[in-house]
Scaffold this motif. Structure first.
Motif, PDB file in Angstrom:
ATOM      1  N   PRO A 257       0.820  -1.209   0.000  1.00  0.00           N
ATOM      2  CA  PRO A 257       0.000   0.000   0.000  1.00  0.00           C
ATOM      3  C   PRO A 257       0.854   1.261   0.000  1.00  0.00           C
ATOM      4  O   PRO A 257       1.875   1.326   0.675  1.00  0.00           O
ATOM      5  N   LYS A 258       0.431   2.222  -0.797  1.00  0.00           N
ATOM      6  CA  LYS A 258       1.168   3.479  -0.968  1.00  0.00           C
ATOM      7  C   LYS A 258       0.384   4.582  -0.258  1.00  0.00           C
ATOM      8  O   LYS A 258      -0.509   5.201  -0.824  1.00  0.00           O
ATOM      9  N   PHE A 259       0.726   4.798   1.008  1.00  0.00           N
ATOM     10  CA  PHE A 259       0.063   5.808   1.817  1.00  0.00           C
ATOM     11  C   PHE A 259       0.550   7.194   1.421  1.00  0.00           C
ATOM     12  O   PHE A 259       1.700   7.355   1.011  1.00  0.00           O
ATOM     13  N   ASP A 260      -0.320   8.190   1.553  1.00  0.00           N
ATOM     14  CA  ASP A 260       0.072   9.560   1.222  1.00  0.00           C
ATOM     15  C   ASP A 260       0.927  10.156   2.336  1.00  0.00           C
ATOM     16  O   ASP A 260       1.277   9.467   3.303  1.00  0.00           O
ATOM     17  N   ALA A 261       1.273  11.432   2.226  1.00  0.00           N
ATOM     18  CA  ALA A 261       2.149  12.096   3.198  1.00  0.00           C
ATOM     19  C   ALA A 261       1.552  12.092   4.601  1.00  0.00           C
ATOM     20  O   ALA A 261       2.286  12.139   5.599  1.00  0.00           O
ATOM     21  N   ALA A 262       0.232  12.012   4.702  1.00  0.00           N
ATOM     22  CA  ALA A 262      -0.441  11.963   6.005  1.00  0.00           C
ATOM     23  C   ALA A 262      -0.604  10.529   6.503  1.00  0.00           C
ATOM     24  O   ALA A 262      -1.206  10.290   7.549  1.00  0.00           O
ATOM     25  N   GLY A 263      -0.107   9.567   5.724  1.00  0.00           N
ATOM     26  CA  GLY A 263      -0.204   8.164   6.121  1.00  0.00           C
ATOM     27  C   GLY A 263      -1.545   7.532   5.820  1.00  0.00           C
ATOM     28  O   GLY A 263      -1.934   6.563   6.473  1.00  0.00           O
ATOM     29  N   LEU A 264      -2.242   8.052   4.799  1.00  0.00           N
ATOM     30  CA  LEU A 264      -3.593   7.585   4.499  1.00  0.00           C
ATOM     31  C   LEU A 264      -3.741   7.049   3.080  1.00  0.00           C
ATOM     32  O   LEU A 264      -3.023   7.466   2.177  1.00  0.00           O
ATOM     33  N   LEU A 265      -4.702   6.139   2.920  1.00  0.00           N
ATOM     34  CA  LEU A 265      -5.169   5.641   1.627  1.00  0.00           C
ATOM     35  C   LEU A 265      -6.619   6.077   1.480  1.00  0.00           C
ATOM     36  O   LEU A 265      -7.348   6.131   2.467  1.00  0.00           O
ATOM     37  N   THR A 266      -7.063   6.320   0.264  1.00  0.00           N
ATOM     38  CA  THR A 266      -8.477   6.567   0.006  1.00  0.00           C
ATOM     39  C   THR A 266      -9.177   5.214  -0.071  1.00  0.00           C
ATOM     40  O   THR A 266      -8.683   4.295  -0.727  1.00  0.00           O
ATOM     41  N   ALA A 267     -10.320   5.109   0.603  1.00  0.00           N
ATOM     42  CA  ALA A 267     -11.089   3.873   0.600  1.00  0.00           C
ATOM     43  C   ALA A 267     -12.524   4.178   0.202  1.00  0.00           C
ATOM     44  O   ALA A 267     -13.176   5.032   0.800  1.00  0.00           O
ATOM     45  N   VAL A 268     -12.995   3.484  -0.823  1.00  0.00           N
ATOM     46  CA  VAL A 268     -14.366   3.637  -1.288  1.00  0.00           C
ATOM     47  C   VAL A 268     -15.102   2.349  -0.923  1.00  0.00           C
ATOM     48  O   VAL A 268     -14.694   1.266  -1.329  1.00  0.00           O
ATOM     49  N   ALA A 269     -16.180   2.483  -0.153  1.00  0.00           N
ATOM     50  CA  ALA A 269     -17.002   1.327   0.204  1.00  0.00           C
ATOM     51  C   ALA A 269     -18.170   1.238  -0.765  1.00  0.00           C
ATOM     52  O   ALA A 269     -18.874   2.227  -0.991  1.00  0.00           O
ATOM     53  N   VAL A 270     -18.343   0.063  -1.362  1.00  0.00           N
ATOM     54  CA  VAL A 270     -19.458  -0.179  -2.291  1.00  0.00           C
ATOM     55  C   VAL A 270     -20.263  -1.371  -1.803  1.00  0.00           C
ATOM     56  O   VAL A 270     -19.744  -2.245  -1.103  1.00  0.00           O
TER      57      VAL A 270
ATOM     58  N   MET B 188     -19.901   4.886   0.670  1.00  0.00           N
ATOM     59  CA  MET B 188     -19.198   5.981   1.333  1.00  0.00           C
ATOM     60  C   MET B 188     -17.744   6.033   0.884  1.00  0.00           C
ATOM     61  O   MET B 188     -17.234   5.098   0.277  1.00  0.00           O
ATOM     62  N   LEU B 189     -17.118   7.144   1.179  1.00  0.00           N
ATOM     63  CA  LEU B 189     -15.696   7.335   0.938  1.00  0.00           C
ATOM     64  C   LEU B 189     -15.074   7.734   2.259  1.00  0.00           C
ATOM     65  O   LEU B 189     -15.634   8.556   2.986  1.00  0.00           O
ATOM     66  N   ALA B 190     -13.944   7.140   2.578  1.00  0.00           N
ATOM     67  CA  ALA B 190     -13.249   7.455   3.827  1.00  0.00           C
ATOM     68  C   ALA B 190     -11.758   7.238   3.603  1.00  0.00           C
ATOM     69  O   ALA B 190     -11.322   7.002   2.472  1.00  0.00           O
ATOM     70  N   HIS B 191     -11.001   7.325   4.676  1.00  0.00           N
ATOM     71  CA  HIS B 191      -9.556   7.138   4.593  1.00  0.00           C
ATOM     72  C   HIS B 191      -9.113   6.075   5.583  1.00  0.00           C
ATOM     73  O   HIS B 191      -9.717   5.912   6.643  1.00  0.00           O
ATOM     74  N   MET B 192      -8.070   5.367   5.205  1.00  0.00           N
ATOM     75  CA  MET B 192      -7.509   4.329   6.064  1.00  0.00           C
ATOM     76  C   MET B 192      -6.035   4.592   6.270  1.00  0.00           C
ATOM     77  O   MET B 192      -5.330   4.941   5.318  1.00  0.00           O
ATOM     78  N   ASP B 193      -5.588   4.409   7.501  1.00  0.00           N
ATOM     79  CA  ASP B 193      -4.158   4.376   7.772  1.00  0.00           C
ATOM     80  C   ASP B 193      -3.772   2.898   7.890  1.00  0.00           C
ATOM     81  O   ASP B 193      -4.628   2.012   7.704  1.00  0.00           O
TER      82      ASP B 193
ATOM     83  N   LEU C 278     -13.692  -1.300  -1.057  1.00  0.00           N
ATOM     84  CA  LEU C 278     -14.174  -2.335  -0.154  1.00  0.00           C
ATOM     85  C   LEU C 278     -15.543  -2.778  -0.656  1.00  0.00           C
ATOM     86  O   LEU C 278     -16.474  -1.972  -0.702  1.00  0.00           O
ATOM     87  N   GLN C 279     -15.668  -4.028  -1.064  1.00  0.00           N
ATOM     88  CA  GLN C 279     -16.966  -4.567  -1.449  1.00  0.00           C
ATOM     89  C   GLN C 279     -17.601  -5.092  -0.173  1.00  0.00           C
ATOM     90  O   GLN C 279     -17.048  -5.982   0.485  1.00  0.00           O
ATOM     91  N   CYS C 280     -18.743  -4.482   0.206  1.00  0.00           N
ATOM     92  CA  CYS C 280     -19.314  -4.706   1.529  1.00  0.00           C
ATOM     93  C   CYS C 280     -20.769  -5.130   1.508  1.00  0.00           C
ATOM     94  O   CYS C 280     -21.499  -4.838   0.570  1.00  0.00           O
ATOM     95  N   VAL C 281     -21.170  -5.758   2.602  1.00  0.00           N
ATOM     96  CA  VAL C 281     -22.574  -6.006   2.904  1.00  0.00           C
ATOM     97  C   VAL C 281     -22.910  -5.038   4.038  1.00  0.00           C
ATOM     98  O   VAL C 281     -22.399  -5.180   5.150  1.00  0.00           O
ATOM     99  N   PRO C 282     -23.733  -4.025   3.751  1.00  0.00           N
ATOM    100  CA  PRO C 282     -24.066  -3.055   4.787  1.00  0.00           C
ATOM    101  C   PRO C 282     -25.163  -3.579   5.719  1.00  0.00           C
ATOM    102  O   PRO C 282     -26.119  -4.201   5.269  1.00  0.00           O
ATOM    103  N   ALA C 283     -25.004  -3.319   7.018  1.00  0.00           N
ATOM    104  CA  ALA C 283     -26.033  -3.663   8.005  1.00  0.00           C
ATOM    105  C   ALA C 283     -26.757  -2.375   8.363  1.00  0.00           C
ATOM    106  O   ALA C 283     -26.529  -1.788   9.400  1.00  0.00           O
TER     107      ALA C 283
END
Length: 123
Positions: A17-30, A39-44, A94-99
């Motif tokens: 994984p190639k984290f940005d300068a803040a140590g984060l990856l972009t994560a899109v949940a589908v 949703m869209l969020a960030h992961m360290d 992230l391919q997800c099953v939402p609750a």
């Protein structure tokens, strides 16, 4: 000629994984059922590891400055079925099953409005 690290990251089987300068990856949940964006969020590194370990989506909250599991207070967790990694490994899907609803507004998705003529229209 491409250097060996870039070649491995873009074409190989090694997860780097190639984290940005803040140590984060972009994560899109589908939604794994229909592919709709939830949703869209960030992961360290910690959130990514916790997601892989538990099978539930964890993120880094930039506003709270800490790890959080989606749905930790609402119960609206995202159970991760698969993690897709983009070509240069700086974003994931992230391919997800939402609750329950994915958005804190209780909309099924955080993307519940469309920009039309300068105004936001609820979908």
């Amino acid at each position: 000629m491409t250097d060996p690290v870039t070649e491995d990251r873009e074409q190989g089987q090694t997860f780097m994984p190639k984290f940005d300068a803040a140590g984060l990856l972009t994560a899109v949940a589908v939604d794994s059922a229909d592919g709709s964006v939830l949703m869209l969020a960030h992961m360290d590194a910690e959130a990514l590891a916790k997601t892989q370990e538990t099978g539930f989506a964890h993120f880094h909250s930039r506003s709270r400055g800490r790890l959080w599991m989606k749905g930790e207070s609402s119960g609206h967790v995202l159970q991760v079925q698969a993690i897709l990694v983009d070509c240069d490994q700086d974003a994931i899907v992230l391919q997800c099953v939402p609750a329950g609803p994915a958005c804190h507004t209780l909309a099924p998705s955080c993307f519940y409005r469309r920009l039309e003529g300068g105004k936001l229209i609820r979908i």
